[in-house]
Design an enzyme around this catalytic site. Structure first.
Site, PDB file in Angstrom:
ATOM      1  CB  CYS A 193       5.834 -10.578  -1.484  1.00  0.00           C
ATOM      2  SG  CYS A 193       5.333 -10.526   0.250  1.00  0.00           S
TER       3      CYS A 193
ATOM      4  CD  GLU B 176      -3.755  -8.289  -0.268  1.00  0.00           C
ATOM      5  OE1 GLU B 176      -2.939  -9.122   0.169  1.00  0.00           O
ATOM      6  OE2 GLU B 176      -3.426  -7.302  -0.947  1.00  0.00           O
TER       7      GLU B 176
ATOM      8  CB  SER C  36      -2.331 -11.842  -1.805  1.00  0.00           C
ATOM      9  OG  SER C  36      -0.970 -11.828  -2.141  1.00  0.00           O
TER      10      SER C  36
ATOM     11  CE  LYS D 141      -3.272  -2.863   0.024  1.00  0.00           C
ATOM     12  NZ  LYS D 141      -2.355  -4.017   0.146  1.00  0.00           N
TER      13      LYS D 141
END
Length: 562
Positions: A202, A452, A478, A132
């Site tokens: 990630c 998510e 996600s 975000k």
């Protein structure tokens, strides 16, 4: 010093605070922490740092900030660093804490805007990494319309286990596999221990790397800055350069809204489609467009995805991890494919002052790389995002079709009013082939915060049900999600959308080719059910979540607060 100031196209807004007799008290306070008279005559550059110690994604940003500041000083500016917050999706996933994630996007943008307005910075670098923080940094720049750069901290390196690369996606799916008896507790722990080897966001084309791609393609980040991994020593050079670029943007009055035009937004959407990017890009680009004053609708994603081939072979559905884009030659290779194929407008301006085509032309593709396909051999002829509409989602919803072979599913609804109960059903073996799992009251208002669902979707994949089970939610997914998963259903259940009227066993039809999602009951029955529906009691009656519920809008318009 006077030569620098004479080159500036305008009076520096920071001089309102730092210059003149009446500003002596302000200067006195700034001198207390080491700034000199000469420092305060230069352009003041705010460094908005989202460093936090709650996740690997943003962990090295303190160190990177020092290199940004060195670049600012070298270019003739004065940096002033400030901090804001971040929420880890991966850490909070599947808990009440995940409700804070999307809420944080607007709060981060608000805080960056507030500090920049208060201290009247002449330019800004938003130093971001987790999901975000990236759109939030762009939203702040577009609101302020002050020359600025988005600098992405970079991806994590892949973990390694039995000869294969791992990301956090593999851990979520391993939980489902363990629950289904497919792997042992020992193997689950080994995967957990190996998946995340150090700092960085990630490691697939999940939301963070998708939005980092977007920032280069829309022009708010210099080309080939995002793909460099966070722990790579080259990231220091990238940060230094971004400090120089922002000062140059101030000198030349190069503002975010002159960069993020309608054509630039179309380029960004094309990059999401071509790279198999996260469905969250729909939410975030709609929110950014609102801040930029650009007309953009959810239907534009469908039009652009239909005409853009899927070219980049990245996880969650592909073979490679995010750092492999860097090894292949960086984002510029993707940009060049889009320009050469006519899928992107090369005339748009970037923060460096060069056009998108000029930046793309400098691409240095690694010979023999297999990550970014040639235009002659796409993975699919159309992009990874599909927008569905129908009686279940009149305002629309989104599905990522990267890696999907089946085109439709009709089946009985298995209805859950929150994520936790659905997760229990999956892990308890109560979901079977052919089911369509419906998770509602998880939208922007209903959650609140539009959680998510990677825990649930990962468990479905891990249990071996991804080829036979679909999932529909007014929440989000996600970027690591794969499978037949439909999110962002709008209007949401908490606003009285049709998803609130679904009952256990109702037949739902999802048809990707027809771009439709239908609840197979009569219009009269749907109307009657919605007429008898009652607004649920709010889950929070004070604090930030209550405030968010009162302000947030539909996911189909970016879930922005207004």
């Amino acid at each position: 010093m006077m030569v620098l100031l004479m080159k500036l196209p305008m009076t520096l807004q920071s001089h309102t605070i730092t210059q003149g007799r009446d500003r002596a008290p302000a200067r006195a306070m700034l001198k207390a922490i080491g700034f000199t008279d000469e420092d305060l005559k230069k352009p003041i550059i705010g460094i908005a740092n989202t460093w936090i110690e709650t996740m690997p994604c943003n962990f090295n940003l303190r160190e990177l900030a020092e290199h940004v500041k060195a670049g600012v000083r070298e270019a003739g500016g004065t940096p002033m660093e400030f901090n804001t917050i971040a929420i880890s999706d991966g850490v909070t996933m599947g808990t009440e804490g995940m409700k804070a994630s999307l809420v944080s996007r607007d709060l981060i943008a608000d805080s960056m805007e507030l500090v920049a307005r208060g201290h009247m910075f002449d330019g800004i670098v938003t130093l971001v990494a987790c999901d975000k923080t990236i759109p939030a940094g762009a939203m702040a720049l577009l609101r302020l319309n002050v020359p600025g750069v988005v600098l992405y901290g970079g991806s994590i390196m892949p973990g390694h286990y039995h000869g294969r690369d791992l990301t956090v996606q593999d851990v979520f799916e391993a939980v489902g596999a363990n629950a289904a008896g497919k792997i042992s507790d020992k193997e689950l722990l080994e995967i957990e221990n190996a998946a995340c080897p150090g700092a960085g966001a990630c490691g697939g084309q999940f939301t963070a790397n998708t939005m980092a791609t977007v920032m280069e393609m829309i022009g708010l980040a210099p080309m080939n800055t995002a793909a460099v991994p966070q722990v790579d020593p080259r990231k220091h050079q990238v940060a230094f350069r971004c400090g120089q670029v922002v000062v140059d943007a101030v000198k030349n009055d190069r503002r975010p809204r002159s960069i993020a035009t309608r054509k630039a937004f179309e380029n960004a959407i094309a990059s999401v489609a071509a790279s198999g990017g996260s469905t969250n890009a729909v939410l975030h680009l709609l929110a950014m467009a609102r801040e930029a004053g650009v007309e953009l609708s959810i239907d534009d994603f469908q039009k652009i995805s239909e005409r853009t081939p899927l070219l980049v072979d990245l996880k969650p559905a592909g073979r490679f991890v995010a750092v492999d884009v860097d090894k292949a030659g960086g984002m510029a290779v993707i940009a060049k494919r889009l320009v050469d194929g006519g899928y992107a407008d090369g005339s748009t301006l970037t923060v460096t002052g060069r056009t998108f085509s000029e930046e793309a032309a400098d691409a240095k593709e690694t010979p023999g790389q297999e990550v970014i396909r040639p235009l002659s051999n796409p993975i699919k002829s159309t992009g990874g995002l599909v927008i569905l509409k129908g009686s279940l989602a009149p305002e629309g919803c989104v599905i990522k079709v990267t890696g999907l072979d089946r085109k439709s599913q009709r089946g009985p609804a298995r209805v859950f009013d929150n994520e936790e109960s659905a997760m229990q059903a999956v892990l308890g073996g109560k979901i079977v082939a052919g089911d369509i799992v419906v998770i509602r009251y998880e939208g922007p208002r209903g959650g609140p915060g539009m959680r998510e669902m990677l825990g649930v979707t990962g468990a479905i994949v891990g249990a071996g049900l991804s080829e036979s089970v679909a999932l529909i939610t007014d929440g989000r997914f996600s970027g690591a999600t794969r499978g037949f998963m439909v999110g962002h259903v709008a209007p949401e259940a908490a606003s009285g959308g049709p998803i609130a009227a679904v009952r256990e066993g109702d037949t739902i039809l999802i048809d990707i080719e027809k771009r439709s999602i239908e609840l197979e009951i009569s219009p009269e029955e749907l109307t009657a059910r919605l007429y008898s529906w009652k607004t649920p009691e709010p889950k929070y009656t004070s604090g930030v979540f209550q405030k968010y519920v009162k302000l947030v809008g539909s996911a189909a318009r970016g879930a922005v607060t207004s």
